[in-house]
Write a protein that holds these residues in place. Structure first.
Motif, PDB file in Angstrom:
ATOM      1  N   LEU A 178     -44.851  40.038  14.446  1.00 60.03           N
ATOM      2  CA  LEU A 178     -46.061  39.248  14.730  1.00 60.03           C
ATOM      3  C   LEU A 178     -46.854  39.866  15.865  1.00 60.03           C
ATOM      4  O   LEU A 178     -48.080  40.031  15.778  1.00 60.03           O
ATOM      5  N   THR A 179     -46.144  40.228  16.952  1.00 62.91           N
ATOM      6  CA  THR A 179     -46.809  40.805  18.112  1.00 62.91           C
ATOM      7  C   THR A 179     -47.527  42.094  17.730  1.00 62.91           C
ATOM      8  O   THR A 179     -48.707  42.292  18.038  1.00 62.91           O
ATOM      9  N   GLY A 180     -46.786  42.980  17.035  1.00 62.61           N
ATOM     10  CA  GLY A 180     -47.355  44.282  16.679  1.00 62.61           C
ATOM     11  C   GLY A 180     -48.576  44.143  15.792  1.00 62.61           C
ATOM     12  O   GLY A 180     -49.634  44.712  16.085  1.00 62.61           O
ATOM     13  N   LEU A 181     -48.454  43.357  14.716  1.00 60.94           N
ATOM     14  CA  LEU A 181     -49.563  43.248  13.760  1.00 60.94           C
ATOM     15  C   LEU A 181     -50.758  42.522  14.388  1.00 60.94           C
ATOM     16  O   LEU A 181     -51.907  42.938  14.214  1.00 60.94           O
ATOM     17  N   ALA A 182     -50.478  41.442  15.131  1.00 53.09           N
ATOM     18  CA  ALA A 182     -51.581  40.698  15.740  1.00 53.09           C
ATOM     19  C   ALA A 182     -52.309  41.560  16.766  1.00 53.09           C
ATOM     20  O   ALA A 182     -53.534  41.540  16.858  1.00 53.09           O
ATOM     21  N   THR A 231     -51.186  31.268  -1.812  1.00 50.67           N
ATOM     22  CA  THR A 231     -50.436  32.488  -2.079  1.00 50.67           C
ATOM     23  C   THR A 231     -50.921  33.623  -1.187  1.00 50.67           C
ATOM     24  O   THR A 231     -50.140  34.472  -0.764  1.00 50.67           O
ATOM     25  N   PHE A 232     -52.237  33.657  -0.885  1.00 54.63           N
ATOM     26  CA  PHE A 232     -52.746  34.699   0.005  1.00 54.63           C
ATOM     27  C   PHE A 232     -52.331  34.441   1.443  1.00 54.63           C
ATOM     28  O   PHE A 232     -51.956  35.337   2.161  1.00 54.63           O
ATOM     29  N   LEU A 233     -52.473  33.183   1.853  1.00 56.21           N
ATOM     30  CA  LEU A 233     -52.285  32.849   3.252  1.00 56.21           C
ATOM     31  C   LEU A 233     -51.006  32.056   3.451  1.00 56.21           C
ATOM     32  O   LEU A 233     -51.025  30.850   3.616  1.00 56.21           O
ATOM     33  N   THR A 255     -48.900  35.393   7.222  1.00 60.86           N
ATOM     34  CA  THR A 255     -50.251  35.952   7.217  1.00 60.86           C
ATOM     35  C   THR A 255     -51.183  35.114   8.079  1.00 60.86           C
ATOM     36  O   THR A 255     -51.957  35.653   8.879  1.00 60.86           O
ATOM     37  N   ALA A 256     -51.104  33.795   7.909  1.00 61.71           N
ATOM     38  CA  ALA A 256     -51.969  32.915   8.700  1.00 61.71           C
ATOM     39  C   ALA A 256     -51.726  33.134  10.185  1.00 61.71           C
ATOM     40  O   ALA A 256     -52.678  33.230  10.975  1.00 61.71           O
ATOM     41  N   LEU A 297     -42.884  28.799  11.170  1.00 61.11           N
ATOM     42  CA  LEU A 297     -42.586  30.200  10.916  1.00 61.11           C
ATOM     43  C   LEU A 297     -41.388  30.579  11.781  1.00 61.11           C
ATOM     44  O   LEU A 297     -41.444  30.457  12.999  1.00 61.11           O
ATOM     45  N   PRO A 298     -40.282  31.013  11.179  1.00 65.91           N
ATOM     46  CA  PRO A 298     -39.067  31.236  11.971  1.00 65.91           C
ATOM     47  C   PRO A 298     -39.131  32.498  12.830  1.00 65.91           C
ATOM     48  O   PRO A 298     -38.437  33.468  12.567  1.00 65.91           O
TER      49      PRO A 298
END
Lengths: 257, 326
Positions: B88-92, B164-166, B170-171, B249-250
């Protein structure tokens, strides 16, 4: 200027304002290939602004500047002039070298990289060839052993000479100097002026905004005195400096000499 | 050195007393002594007592349940949460940095529309809590049940249910990233503005286009200014990812919560999460220090980067008996 040569630079009715203040109020001027033109005048007279207009770092508001037969910064479109695109402006500027009062060397690059940056990034010359020429240019300005130094490791005079080498690396048709020695300690001025004198005697076309009256007297082929955004007086440097016609020139020269 | 403001009533050498020439010669031979700072010794004593109390309770209070902490520290489920937090950290941050650069350039551009849009974006995303943004994006399917990609008002190429997208992941990434972009934009803008305008002039004067000037001259210099606060943003983001536990989200915190909702070992599991967060932020801080050193900021020491050792040396060097320091 007695030779009827086609001028390398021609200025006609050049006007420039910053807000409501008109800093250039109609400049007419011709510079031929091989000329060394010195511009003197009190601060705020518009001389540095005029210099920056020549490579379109400042946009002019009226009149026209021509380099080698081409309008600087604009092209004709119907009955108007339209500013050139970024890429065309860059091509134009690559033909006009500029040396700044505060050197403006790239602090994150070595002296050698400062000189090779233009040839490599703008002209696409190979690193080896650019490096070879840069070494020669640094040698020419007396800094052969300083290629690996960063700007902050160099004195002001050395930095300014690297800046001159950086400008020369683009093989400019015209070299502009904006008060190149004003930010230097007095004992470092001589080295920079010597490099400029060598360039002048090698036939480089130069426009020099300066307060160094001595340099103007020896090295200039033509001298201009500007005040209030207009050219007050121009001619042979020894004539202008020794027998100024205009009151304002006399007042300025008596204040600086 | 701290300026000396303590009154010197005793000793008879107050500053307003004139010194005779003979006395001056005598004074000139004296050794210079450090200023005593009794306040610092008192502060140290108080802090030592507090630290001892904390240590005592950590060891003696059985409710910390250190064996439980130890048991769950390397639990696979917790470990999965750690990995998800890092993802999460990396992608965000990736979205945040790229978006931030784009927003900063738009904000500094001469195009008034881009400029306005960029300000509007920053205003909206900095003006609402990131928690709300995460919730809105997670519930976007309520607003747009179907999402599609195609020609505006024309045919669609891809379309499907928003859910399905979000998904939650992803959200979370998108919401955290979009929020971060607003903050990064200001950091990047500050960095770009801090580069001397003469550098752009010089780059233009050798014939560089605006793009080349930005890439080879301005951006490398702006990086030195951009990197330290960006490091802070990464560390902040790592901790901020814990808020996406609200959309189930775990990541690390929610993984710990899932476990303690079953076994009621609330404090030990929160300690497990804290230990992992501390470990990760410590590694990131070390990495940031190295990066800053790499970009040669040695001339400008930052108090934020002052480690425990440097702090100790500062206190010691200003103690009454002057050591080899200075």
């Amino acid at each position: 200027m007695t030779t009827p040569a086609v001028p390398l630079l021609r200025a006609r009715k050049v006007r420039k304002s910053f807000g409501h203040i008109e800093v250039l109020r109609g400049i007419d001027l011709d510079v031929c290939s091989g000329d060394v033109l010195c511009i003197i005048g009190p601060s705020g007279s518009g001389k540095s602004t005029f210099l920056r207009c020549i490579n379109h770092l400042e946009k002019i508001d009226g009149g026209l500047l021509m380099l080698d037969g081409k309008p600087i910064g604009y092209r004709r479109r119907g009955n108007a002039l339209r500013e050139l695109k970024d890429r065309d402006l860059a091509t134009l500027r690559s033909q006009v070298g500029m040396v700044f009062q505060h050197f403006n060397l790239f602090p994150h690059k070595t002296a050698l990289q400062n000189v090779t940056e233009g040839p490599m990034r703008v002209k696409g010359i190979s690193p080896a060839a650019a490096r070879k020429e840069a070494e020669q240019l640094l040698e020419r300005v007396g800094l052969g052993q300083f290629g690996t130094k960063y700007p902050r490791q160099l004195s002001g005079g050395q930095q300014q000479r690297v800046a001159i080498a950086r400008a020369l690396a683009m093989h400019p048709k015209l070299l502009l100097f904006d008060e190149p020695t004003s930010a230097l300690d007095p004992e470092l001025v001589g080295d920079v002026l010597e490099v400029m004198r060598d360039l002048a005697s090698d036939g480089m076309t130069m426009i020099v905004v300066t307060h160094e009256i001595g340099f103007a007297r020896e090295a200039a082929s033509n001298l201009i005195f500007m005040d209030g955004g207009v050219i007050i007086e121009q001619g042979n440097p020894s004539d202008v400096l020794s027998n100024p016609n205009h009151e304002r020139t006399k007042a300025f020269l008596s204040a600086v000499l | 050195m701290t300026p000396d403001t303590s009154p010197k009533a005793s000793g008879g050498t107050a500053t307003d007393v004139n010194v005779t020439l003979a006395e001056a010669d005598e004074l000139a031979d004296l050794r210079v002594e450090g200023t005593p700072h009794p306040g610092r010794w008192i502060a140290i004593a108080i802090i030592l007592v507090l630290v001892a109390m904390l240590g005592h309770t950590l060891v003696t209070n059985a409710r910390f349940e250190w064996p439980v902490v130890q048991h769950y520290l390397f639990n696979d489920f917790i470990f999965g949460g750690v990995l998800r937090t890092l993802e999460l950290t990396g992608l965000a941050m990736l979205i945040g940095i790229l978006g931030g650069i784009a927003l900063a350039i738009a904000r500094l551009s001469e195009n008034p529309i881009l400029n306005y849009i960029s300000r509007l974006y920053i205003w909206a995303f900095r003006g609402t809590p990131v928690l709300v943004q995460v919730l809105i994006l997670f519930n976007l399917s309520a607003l747009f049940p179907r999402l599609s990609l195609g020609i505006p008002f024309g045919p669609d190429f891809v379309s499907g249910s928003a859910n399905t997208f979000l998904g939650a992941f992803t959200a979370a990434v998108v919401a955290l990233g979009l929020n971060e972009a607003a903050y990064m934009a200001e950091i990047v803008r500050g960095g770009l503005l801090a580069v001397d305008p003469g550098q752009r002039d010089a780059a233009s004067a050798i014939g560089m286009t605006r793009l080349k000037s930005m890439r080879y001259i301005v951006l490398p210099q702006a990086m030195r200014i951009i990197i330290p606060p960006t490091g802070n943003e990464v560390i902040g983001m790592l901790k901020n990812t814990s808020i996406v536990s609200v959309i189930a989200l775990p990541e690390l915190l929610f993984s710990a919560q899932i476990i303690y909702s079953r076994n009621y070992e609330t404090i030990p599991l929160l300690l497990v999460a804290s230990i992992w967060y501390l470990l990760m932020t410590t590694v990131l801080t070390l990495a940031q220090t190295r990066l800053e050193r790499h970009y040669g900021r040695s001339d400008r020491s930052t108090t934020a980067g002052m480690g425990a050792w440097a702090l100790f040396r500062t206190v010691r060097s200003s103690m009454p008996k002057r050591g080899a320091a200075q």
